[in-house]
Scaffold this active site. Sequence first.
Site, mmCIF file in Angstrom:
data_model
loop_
_atom_site.group_PDB
_atom_site.id
_atom_site.type_symbol
_atom_site.label_atom_id
_atom_site.label_comp_id
_atom_site.label_asym_id
_atom_site.label_seq_id
_atom_site.Cartn_x
_atom_site.Cartn_y
_atom_site.Cartn_z
ATOM 1 N N GLU A 45 87.603 -2.396 9.544
ATOM 2 C CA GLU A 45 87.461 -1.245 10.442
ATOM 3 C C GLU A 45 88.809 -0.571 10.686
ATOM 4 O O GLU A 45 89.813 -1.243 10.942
ATOM 5 C CB GLU A 45 86.874 -1.716 11.772
ATOM 6 C CG GLU A 45 85.744 -0.881 12.267
ATOM 7 C CD GLU A 45 84.551 -0.900 11.331
ATOM 8 O OE1 GLU A 45 84.370 0.085 10.578
ATOM 9 O OE2 GLU A 45 83.803 -1.878 11.347
ATOM 10 N N THR A 47 90.626 0.768 8.601
ATOM 11 C CA THR A 47 91.535 0.511 7.487
ATOM 12 C C THR A 47 91.511 1.647 6.467
ATOM 13 O O THR A 47 92.447 1.786 5.684
ATOM 14 C CB THR A 47 91.154 -0.795 6.767
ATOM 15 O OG1 THR A 47 89.781 -0.713 6.353
ATOM 16 C CG2 THR A 47 91.332 -1.999 7.684
ATOM 17 N N ASP A 48 90.459 2.449 6.459
ATOM 18 C CA ASP A 48 90.318 3.439 5.384
ATOM 19 C C ASP A 48 91.432 4.484 5.410
ATOM 20 O O ASP A 48 92.026 4.803 4.384
ATOM 21 C CB ASP A 48 88.930 4.082 5.371
ATOM 22 C CG ASP A 48 88.496 4.684 6.695
ATOM 23 O OD1 ASP A 48 89.235 4.551 7.710
ATOM 24 O OD2 ASP A 48 87.401 5.287 6.734
ATOM 25 N N GLY A 134 74.756 8.893 16.461
ATOM 26 C CA GLY A 134 75.658 8.403 17.495
ATOM 27 C C GLY A 134 75.706 6.898 17.614
ATOM 28 O O GLY A 134 76.243 6.374 18.576
ATOM 29 N N ALA A 135 75.153 6.179 16.617
ATOM 30 C CA ALA A 135 75.086 4.720 16.692
ATOM 31 C C ALA A 135 76.202 4.046 15.906
ATOM 32 O O ALA A 135 76.214 2.823 15.783
ATOM 33 C CB ALA A 135 73.728 4.236 16.179
ATOM 34 N N GLY A 136 77.125 4.827 15.359
ATOM 35 C CA GLY A 136 78.180 4.233 14.565
ATOM 36 C C GLY A 136 77.707 3.742 13.212
ATOM 37 O O GLY A 136 78.348 2.881 12.595
ATOM 38 N N LEU A 137 76.577 4.276 12.732
ATOM 39 C CA LEU A 137 76.008 3.872 11.441
ATOM 40 C C LEU A 137 76.152 4.980 10.404
ATOM 41 O O LEU A 137 75.438 5.001 9.409
ATOM 42 C CB LEU A 137 74.540 3.478 11.625
ATOM 43 C CG LEU A 137 74.299 2.341 12.627
ATOM 44 C CD1 LEU A 137 72.814 2.060 12.781
ATOM 45 C CD2 LEU A 137 75.041 1.063 12.196
ATOM 46 N N SER A 139 75.673 8.404 10.495
ATOM 47 C CA SER A 139 74.664 9.454 10.321
ATOM 48 C C SER A 139 75.305 10.732 9.777
ATOM 49 O O SER A 139 74.662 11.483 9.031
ATOM 50 C CB SER A 139 73.951 9.736 11.650
ATOM 51 O OG SER A 139 74.869 10.153 12.650
ATOM 52 N N ASP A 198 82.890 5.906 4.893
ATOM 53 C CA ASP A 198 81.476 6.211 5.136
ATOM 54 C C ASP A 198 80.851 6.956 3.968
ATOM 55 O O ASP A 198 79.739 6.642 3.518
ATOM 56 C CB ASP A 198 81.324 7.046 6.410
ATOM 57 C CG ASP A 198 81.800 6.325 7.649
ATOM 58 O OD1 ASP A 198 82.007 5.101 7.576
ATOM 59 O OD2 ASP A 198 81.970 6.989 8.685
#
Length: 412
Positions: A45, A47-48, A134-137, A139, A198
């Site tokens: 996390e 790190t990108d 908004g779930a950190g997945l 979207s 992402d």
Amino acid sequence: MTAVWTEAWGRADGTRRVRDLFAATYGSAPQVVRSAPGRVNLIGEHTDYNGGLALPIALPHRTYAALARRDDDVVRLVSAQERSEVREVRLADVAPGTVGGWAAYVVGVAWALRAAGHDVGGFDVAIDSCVPSGAGLSSSAALEASVALALDALHGLELAGDVDPAGAPTHDASRAVLADVCVRAENEIAGAPTGGMDQAASLRARTGHALLLDCRDGSVRHVPFDLATHGLALLVVDTRAAHSHVDGEYAQRRAACEGAARRLGVASLRDVADDPHGDGPALASLAGEPDGDVLVRRVRHVTSEIARVQAFVDVLATGDVAAVGPLMDASHTSLRDDYEVSCAELDLAVEAARAAGALGARMTGGGFGGSAIALVEAHTVQHVATAVTGAFAARGLAAPAFAVAVAGPPAG
């Protein structure tokens, strides 16, 4: 209190939904429909944008985009999730700061394709999605990637390639180019200073595998990740706490890392992580700066997180998948204490999952809300979800939502 589950749509159902929305809005059928997945990052996390390593998987939850060409420069947009009137944007007017909300991610992709030299004109678009917003997945990346693939098909750009029967993209190099287009759209038009993890996960993932992404050179390696064969499952906990990358906190973290790299005289913090003797002297040299304590903690998270990604992959190679649990725990501690991007809801989800028997748990995504993940024995999924739900109820918090993450195919 009963646990709430967020189910993924079948491909046929998702396609039907977005086709129906397009027809009801514009009075005709779309010319193309494409879909792209959200993602869960197993570890790696923040790190990108530091040139590091990340290890995401594509979710079965997808965003669907239906498009048809127009003869002018206008983009008309409608989304089932927004339930609002049709928006209109002229592509010639698109520039940083000119388009707000979800539409920025759509027209931003067209703008970035144009900037890359591709002849992209106006279009009508309808969007429908089962990726929680908004779930950190991711979207936003799912939205960008679905639109990018649809525009690729609509204009014959030949960047997207196909997905083979094994669930892998057939043209990874050109998909990497398309991922860069989506990153530029998000950074410059939507104004979110994210890295490229992402978009890479959505476009370049492979079914049944995690994507080991080297963010320094953009290279990828597909790492087998089939928890079911080991009697395990990955439980996603959407805390329902507000999450957005378009805010000052995320930008502050990125700026701190870039500033630390400049002071250390390196291109990115990956250079510090790669130096076996770099961490100690680097941290000591930063400690004397006016904001040294903060910088030390930010650098320490990034360098240790990059090491955890490699350790995670090494453990998977041994077949002892359950042994990655402590690495997940250590990642959350680092994100909470050194990077300071967790929140009360994420910490509660992680703590409650561990107390209910999870082998490891951590927040996932950019933080400041969003989701956590927990590695659990498959037969305990419902038990852990119920325990987390109960913990939220005891604190007077809104009920979280859950999903089981399985490594799915990329956009297609």
